[in-house]
Design a protein around this motif. Structure first.
Motif, PDB file in Angstrom:
ATOM      1  N   VAL A 170       0.832  -1.212   0.000  1.00 27.77           N
ATOM      2  CA  VAL A 170       0.000   0.000   0.000  1.00 27.77           C
ATOM      3  C   VAL A 170       0.864   1.257   0.000  1.00 27.77           C
ATOM      4  CG1 VAL A 170      -1.625   1.377   1.383  1.00 27.77           C
ATOM      5  CG2 VAL A 170      -2.035  -1.060   1.038  1.00 27.77           C
ATOM      6  N   TRP A 171       1.847   1.307   0.882  1.00 27.46           N
ATOM      7  CA  TRP A 171       2.661   2.520   0.979  1.00 27.46           C
ATOM      8  C   TRP A 171       3.536   2.719  -0.249  1.00 27.46           C
ATOM      9  CZ3 TRP A 171       1.688   6.385   4.121  1.00 27.46           C
ATOM     10  CH2 TRP A 171       0.919   6.135   5.249  1.00 27.46           C
ATOM     11  N   SER A 172       4.128   1.651  -0.788  1.00 28.04           N
ATOM     12  CA  SER A 172       4.954   1.834  -1.987  1.00 28.04           C
ATOM     13  C   SER A 172       4.083   2.239  -3.163  1.00 28.04           C
ATOM     14  CB  SER A 172       5.747   0.562  -2.299  1.00 28.04           C
ATOM     15  OG  SER A 172       4.887  -0.512  -2.615  1.00 28.04           O
ATOM     16  N   GLY A 173       2.896   1.631  -3.276  1.00 26.37           N
ATOM     17  CA  GLY A 173       1.983   2.010  -4.352  1.00 26.37           C
ATOM     18  C   GLY A 173       1.534   3.454  -4.230  1.00 26.37           C
ATOM     19  N   ALA A 174       1.232   3.884  -3.017  1.00 25.11           N
ATOM     20  CA  ALA A 174       0.767   5.260  -2.803  1.00 25.11           C
ATOM     21  C   ALA A 174       1.879   6.272  -3.072  1.00 25.11           C
ATOM     22  CB  ALA A 174       0.243   5.426  -1.381  1.00 25.11           C
ATOM     23  N   LEU A 175       3.069   5.984  -2.571  1.00 22.83           N
ATOM     24  CA  LEU A 175       4.172   6.934  -2.724  1.00 22.83           C
ATOM     25  C   LEU A 175       4.700   7.007  -4.148  1.00 22.83           C
ATOM     26  CD1 LEU A 175       6.098   6.170   0.592  1.00 22.83           C
ATOM     27  CD2 LEU A 175       4.658   8.159   0.078  1.00 22.83           C
ATOM     28  N   ALA A 226      -3.211   9.039  -2.835  1.00 24.41           N
ATOM     29  CA  ALA A 226      -3.959   9.559  -1.692  1.00 24.41           C
ATOM     30  C   ALA A 226      -5.259   8.786  -1.513  1.00 24.41           C
ATOM     31  CB  ALA A 226      -4.245  11.050  -1.880  1.00 24.41           C
ATOM     32  N   GLY A 227      -5.922   8.463  -2.615  1.00 20.02           N
ATOM     33  CA  GLY A 227      -7.169   7.706  -2.546  1.00 20.02           C
ATOM     34  C   GLY A 227      -6.960   6.324  -1.954  1.00 20.02           C
ATOM     35  N   GLY A 228      -5.863   5.666  -2.320  1.00 17.35           N
ATOM     36  CA  GLY A 228      -5.561   4.345  -1.763  1.00 17.35           C
ATOM     37  C   GLY A 228      -5.332   4.405  -0.262  1.00 17.35           C
ATOM     38  N   LEU A 229      -4.631   5.431   0.193  1.00  8.59           N
ATOM     39  CA  LEU A 229      -4.405   5.589   1.634  1.00  8.59           C
ATOM     40  C   LEU A 229      -5.697   5.957   2.353  1.00  8.59           C
ATOM     41  CD1 LEU A 229      -0.960   7.455   1.722  1.00  8.59           C
ATOM     42  CD2 LEU A 229      -1.419   5.020   2.112  1.00  8.59           C
TER      43      LEU A 229
END
Length: 188
Positions: free
Chosen positions: A104-109, A118-121
């Motif tokens: 999640v964090w690598s995809g978001a960043l 931002a939507g994923g987070l």
């Protein structure tokens, strides 16, 4: 970046070295480790090692959906009991949480469109909030029978509060930072 890496390793040690079960009880200890991995260690690792983050990156919405499935599945009584009663189950659970958090964090960043990141987070923040609230508001201990222990509703409620207090704001702040970055770039 170096500080983020040291912080990630220090947080890992802080999650697994102290006897959290003895201090807080089994469910709050579980939730502290879970949230520490997905909302603390994972983003710190992605900030500390951006090359790893780029290689690990998957589309953030896919990562958010997979993370949702992993988190909710491991909170079903049968899988939670498996993790609580077996070392192999516990290791598998914790590795699944860390992998989901990293995705999640690598995809978001590293999303091509920061607002999608931002939507994923934000989506992750919402489902963490829902699960935490369900744990707090449940009329009884969901896990005592399958784990072979006395009911501990207050321990379950504390675990839900930890999920709400850690997961909800960390993912929400991450989403807001990414959204603010877009606004800054568009107004510059």
């Amino acid at each position: 970046m170096r500080l983020a890496g040291i912080s990630a390793l220090a947080l890992l040690a802080g999650l697994y070295l102290p006897p959290w079960e003895a201090w807080a009880g089994p469910f709050p200890a579980h939730m502290l480790r879970h949230m520490g991995l997905v909302a603390g260690v994972a983003p710190l690792m992605m900030l500390a090692w951006p090359g790893l983050a780029r290689r690990f990156a998957v589309p953030v919405m896919l990562a958010a959906v997979v993370e949702f499935a992993i988190v909710w599945a491991w909170h079903l009584p049968q899988l939670h009991g498996f993790a609580q009663l077996s070392l192999g189950g516990r290791v598998l659970e914790q590795l699944a949480f860390l992998a989901a958090g990293l995705a999640v964090w690598s995809g978001a960043l590293h999303a091509r469109q920061p607002l999608v990141g931002a939507g994923g987070l934000f989506l992750t923040s919402m489902h963490m909030t829902l699960l935490g609230a369900l744990l707090v508001l449940a009329p009884g201990d969901l896990y005592a029978e399958i784990c072979g222990r006395a009911p501990d509703l207050s321990g379950q409620q504390l675990g839900g509060i930890l999920m709400l207090a850690i997961g909800t704001p960390v993912y929400l702040v991450g989403a807001l930072v990414l959204a603010a970055r877009v606004i800054r770039e568009e107004t510059a």
